[in-house]
Scaffold this motif. Structure first.
Motif: not given
Length: 207
Positions: A48-58
């Motif tokens: 979940a943390d990884r998905a959140k980081s990827q969404a924030a980066w995009a």
């Protein structure tokens, strides 16, 4: 010889003092001694943390370009193009996932930095359209107070440089407007207790 025997005995005595697991913790049937559910929960949390980081980066990648464009156009006096870039930035912001714009401390630092720069650019556009400061109440959501203040500090620093440039061009009216606004804004900022956080460092660079 005696010292060697004594040393071995001391070593054995130290080993005998080391803790041992209770016999009840050992499985007689070969089951794992790990709690499977606990490790499964940990994997889910990291995913979940990884998905959140990827969404924030995009989201940050998409928002960066129109903000940089707006500041670039403002710097060169191309206000119509700056307005278009700001409209694009606000549209991009409206499409962002809610989790990316979660209130601090859950809001990613990069997103906060970009929102601060967006406030700064909007302040420039408002100043050149009205000669006044874009007020906090007009900024709206999802901008946080700290992002508004950071943008205001950056805007004031830009405006001081703008005043110097206009002075070299003999534009006395613009110089006086910029100086008056910076003085008033600085007077308000002096009343804040920024402690030793990021806003303190930004404000110190303005002084």
């Amino acid at each position: 010889g005696f010292h060697g025997i004594a040393g071995s005995e001391n070593c054995c005595a130290m080993l005998s003092l080391r803790p041992r697991p209770p016999a009840s913790a050992l499985s007689k049937f070969g089951e794992s001694l790990l709690l499977t559910a606990d490790w499964s929960s940990l994997r889910s949390s990291l995913a979940a943390d990884r998905a959140k980081s990827q969404a924030a980066w995009a989201a940050a990648q998409e928002l960066t370009e129109p903000i940089q464009d707006a500041l670039h156009f403002i710097r060169f006096g191309r206000l119509m193009e700056a307005t278009c870039a700001l409209t694009d930035a606000m549209s991009t912001l409206a499409r962002m996932p809610k989790e990316v714009l979660a209130p601090p401390p859950n809001r990613p630092a990069r997103i906060s930095e970009l929102l601060e720069q967006l406030v700064r650019a909007r302040m420039h556009a408002h100043f050149f359209a009205s000669g006044a400061l874009l007020m906090h109440a007009s900024v709206g959501q999802p901008f946080e107070d700290s992002e508004y203040l950071g943008g205001a500090i950056g805007f004031a620093a830009d405006l001081a440089g703008y005043g110097v440039k206009q002075a070299t061009d003999g534009d006395i009216v613009s110089v006086e407007m910029a100086r008056e606004l910076v003085d008033e804004l600085n007077g308000e900022l002096l009343q804040f207790d920024f402690r030793n956080g990021p806003l303190r460092r930004k404000y110190d660079s303005l002084k």
